[in-house]
Design an enzyme around this catalytic site. Structure first.
Site, PDB file in Angstrom:
ATOM      1  N   ARG A  60       0.841  -1.211   0.000  1.00 43.97           N
ATOM      2  CA  ARG A  60       0.000   0.000   0.000  1.00 43.97           C
ATOM      3  C   ARG A  60       0.878   1.264   0.000  1.00 43.97           C
ATOM      4  O   ARG A  60       0.497   2.319  -0.477  1.00 43.97           O
ATOM      5  CB  ARG A  60      -0.979   0.003   1.173  1.00 43.97           C
ATOM      6  CG  ARG A  60      -1.875   1.241   1.183  1.00 43.97           C
ATOM      7  CD  ARG A  60      -3.167   1.053   1.986  1.00 43.97           C
ATOM      8  NE  ARG A  60      -2.959   0.443   3.284  1.00 43.97           N
ATOM      9  CZ  ARG A  60      -2.433   1.062   4.340  1.00 43.97           C
ATOM     10  NH1 ARG A  60      -2.050   2.321   4.263  1.00 43.97           N
ATOM     11  NH2 ARG A  60      -2.284   0.425   5.480  1.00 43.97           N
ATOM     12  N   TYR A 113     -15.841  14.672 -16.687  1.00 45.49           N
ATOM     13  CA  TYR A 113     -16.265  13.262 -16.506  1.00 45.49           C
ATOM     14  C   TYR A 113     -17.307  13.202 -15.377  1.00 45.49           C
ATOM     15  O   TYR A 113     -17.072  13.734 -14.281  1.00 45.49           O
ATOM     16  CB  TYR A 113     -15.023  12.441 -16.153  1.00 45.49           C
ATOM     17  CG  TYR A 113     -15.264  10.977 -15.970  1.00 45.49           C
ATOM     18  CD1 TYR A 113     -15.613  10.180 -17.053  1.00 45.49           C
ATOM     19  CD2 TYR A 113     -15.133  10.388 -14.721  1.00 45.49           C
ATOM     20  CE1 TYR A 113     -15.835   8.822 -16.890  1.00 45.49           C
ATOM     21  CE2 TYR A 113     -15.345   9.033 -14.547  1.00 45.49           C
ATOM     22  CZ  TYR A 113     -15.703   8.251 -15.629  1.00 45.49           C
ATOM     23  OH  TYR A 113     -15.912   6.911 -15.459  1.00 45.49           O
ATOM     24  N   ASP A 185      -7.064  16.836 -16.246  1.00 44.28           N
ATOM     25  CA  ASP A 185      -7.371  15.439 -16.559  1.00 44.28           C
ATOM     26  C   ASP A 185      -7.006  15.233 -18.025  1.00 44.28           C
ATOM     27  O   ASP A 185      -7.656  15.761 -18.920  1.00 44.28           O
ATOM     28  CB  ASP A 185      -8.858  15.163 -16.295  1.00 44.28           C
ATOM     29  CG  ASP A 185      -9.237  13.698 -16.530  1.00 44.28           C
ATOM     30  OD1 ASP A 185      -8.560  13.021 -17.326  1.00 44.28           O
ATOM     31  OD2 ASP A 185     -10.226  13.251 -15.926  1.00 44.28           O
ATOM     32  N   LYS A 210      -7.980   3.905 -19.825  1.00 40.89           N
ATOM     33  CA  LYS A 210      -8.283   4.304 -21.192  1.00 40.89           C
ATOM     34  C   LYS A 210      -7.041   4.131 -22.079  1.00 40.89           C
ATOM     35  O   LYS A 210      -6.540   3.036 -22.197  1.00 40.89           O
ATOM     36  CB  LYS A 210      -8.835   5.733 -21.181  1.00 40.89           C
ATOM     37  CG  LYS A 210      -9.863   5.995 -20.073  1.00 40.89           C
ATOM     38  CD  LYS A 210     -11.149   5.186 -20.207  1.00 40.89           C
ATOM     39  CE  LYS A 210     -12.021   5.225 -18.960  1.00 40.89           C
ATOM     40  NZ  LYS A 210     -12.357   6.527 -18.445  1.00 40.89           N
TER      41      LYS A 210
HETATM   42  C1  LIG Z   1     -12.800   7.054 -17.205  1.00 41.43           C
HETATM   43  C2  LIG Z   1     -12.431   8.440 -16.816  1.00 41.43           C
HETATM   44  C3  LIG Z   1     -12.157   8.783 -15.482  1.00 41.43           C
HETATM   45  C4  LIG Z   1     -12.307   7.798 -14.347  1.00 41.43           C
HETATM   46  O1  LIG Z   1     -11.446   6.729 -14.461  1.00 41.43           O
HETATM   47  P1  LIG Z   1     -11.718   5.240 -13.878  1.00 41.43           P
HETATM   48  O2  LIG Z   1     -10.475   4.538 -14.238  1.00 41.43           O
HETATM   49  O3  LIG Z   1     -12.956   4.734 -14.520  1.00 41.43           O
HETATM   50  O4  LIG Z   1     -11.909   5.397 -12.399  1.00 41.43           O
HETATM   51  C5  LIG Z   1     -11.767  10.072 -15.219  1.00 41.43           C
HETATM   52  N1  LIG Z   1     -11.667  10.995 -16.195  1.00 41.43           N
HETATM   53  C6  LIG Z   1     -11.940  10.699 -17.485  1.00 41.43           C
HETATM   54  C7  LIG Z   1     -11.820  11.761 -18.523  1.00 41.43           C
HETATM   55  C8  LIG Z   1     -12.330   9.420 -17.839  1.00 41.43           C
HETATM   56  O5  LIG Z   1     -12.610   9.139 -19.117  1.00 41.43           O
END
Ligand SMILES: *Cc1c(COP(=O)(O)O)cnc(C)c1O
Length: 409
Positions: A60, A113, A185, A210
């Site tokens: 952790r 998001y 992000d 992603k």
């Molecule tokens: C999918 C996504 C998230 C969240 O990510 P997870 O891995 O599903 O927790 C945050 N920001 C964007 C732009 C995303 O596409």
């Protein structure tokens, strides 16, 4: 660790943070699937916990496989340090919890998001945190929303699912003048197409679920910063909250990143052609793609991004019903949320991801009833075009009066 600073990004994808293992020379980073690490003596254990010895203690708090991934993504983002998390949302919540507290304020992109917004509106609000959502494509809206208590400016660019693009450098200047941090992000771009830290952002975050992992088989996230004090503060929160990535997941993401440059470029080439094609189909009212001159921030995209990516949004003339029918008609495109994988995914926010927002909040965030989001994968262009065409043709047939009669027969 080797300094890979002068290598090209394709080389960094393959090598950054990675070197043959010291024990057997394994070329692939070993998966240290261990929750805990043995100390040679009580004195060494004490030194590790005091920080005098930076060896590993407990997964952790840190793990060698995870460290390799953190270094890899940090180098892809142009330097600094990374902090991998169990999911993209664990990265988002770590940022919020580290820099926001009772009485603090955040300015955020309105078309962010969904869960990033829900977390702030439903949960952080219970602890006295206030958030203002603005259209960040105009930096003046960000400047106007700043308060003396603003601690974070949070951008998502391109935004979700509108693909609206915000000026990172301009927003960084506004945030810094106000003594706030700029968080970006960068999930939609990956470091291959956009490097927010180079443009003045303090922290960049990814859902590695992603593009970085890219194979629709892992949920993971990461934070990167060039400011060691920010990393220390975020790590303190992350290890207490427990949003740690699993070493095996970390290894899968490292493996995925090796082909990041190839995947992102291949998908982009197909996306450019599909975006142009889609604009000519009679079922389609408009197409939003950063690479099309019709995109409102096309010029900004050209200077801020190193490519236009493989996310396309388009509006169906037939609204919600047309969206549902299209979703039920595609065969090769996979009807699923998420994005950035090797397979093309299609989704309809008004009936799926953004259904819980309600029509008014959706409209305010630019999410119209017929909006379809396409995450273009690496399949053969002609196959994707043929699939979308047969599905769009069905939408036209069903939504014209004669078509309704035909469908009824
Ligand atoms: C999918 C996504 C998230 C969240 O990510 P997870 O891995 O599903 O927790 C945050 N920001 C964007 C732009 C995303 O596409």
């Amino acid at each position: 660790m080797k300094d890979h600073g002068k290598l090209g990004i394709e080389s960094l994808c393959v090598h950054a943070g990675q070197h043959p293992d010291e024990l057997y020379g394994g070329v692939s980073v070993p998966i240290y699937q261990s929750s805990t690490f043995a100390f040679e003596s009580a004195a060494q254990g004490a030194a590790r916990f005091s920080g005098a010895d930076d060896g590993y203690k407990y997964t952790r708090l840190g793990n060698p496989t995870t460290s390799a991934l953190e270094e890899c993504v940090a180098q892809l983002e142009g330097g600094g340090q990374g902090l991998a998390t169990a999911s993209g949302m664990a990265a988002v919540s770590t940022v919020y919890l580290t820099f926001l507290g009772a009485g603090a304020h955040m300015v955020s992109t309105d078309s962010v998001y969904g869960p990033s917004r829900t977390l702030a509106e439903r949960e952080l609000s219970r602890f006295g945190v206030e958030t203002t959502y603005v259209d960040t494509t105009d930096p003046a809206n960000v400047a106007r929303a700043i308060r003396p208590s603003t601690k974070l400016v949070y951008l998502e660019t391109p935004g979700n699912p509108t693909l609206a693009i915000s000026d990172i450098a301009a927003c960084a200047r506004i945030a810094h003048q106000a003594g706030a941090l700029l968080v970006v992000d960068n999930t939609f771009c990956s470091p291959l197409l956009q490097r927010p830290l180079d443009l003045g952002a303090d922290i960049v975050l990814h859902s590695m679920t992603k593009y970085l992992n890219g194979h629709s088989d892992v949920v993971a996230g990461i934070l990167v910063t060039r400011q060691p004090d920010l990393l220390t503060r975020m790590k303190r929160v992350l290890v207490q909250v427990g949003g740690t990535i699993d070493p095996h997941q970390a290894w899968l993401v490292l493996r995925g990143i090796k082909t990041l440059a190839l995947r992102v470029r291949a998908a982009e080439q197909t996306a450019r052609r599909l975006a142009q094609d889609l604009a000519t189909h009679p079922a389609v009212a408009w197409v939003r793609y950063p690479g099309l001159p019709s995109h409102p921030q096309h010029e900004l995209a050209k200077t801020q991004m190193n490519g236009f990516g493989s996310m396309i949004s388009f509006e169906l003339k037939g609204g919600v019903e047309a969206g549902r029918l299209l979703m039920d008609s595609v065969r090769l495109c996979v009807l699923a949320v998420s994005l950035g994988g090797v397979e093309t995914l299609i989704q309809h926010p008004a009936s799926m991801t953004h259904a819980s927002m309600g029509p008014e909040a959706r409209r305010a965030a630019g999410i119209t009833d017929g909006l379809v989001r396409l995450s273009v994968g690496i399949e053969t262009y002609e196959d994707l075009r043929a699939d979308l065409w047969q599905a769009l043709d069905r939408v036209v047939t069903a939504t014209t009066p004669q078509g309704e009669a035909q469908v009824g027969v």
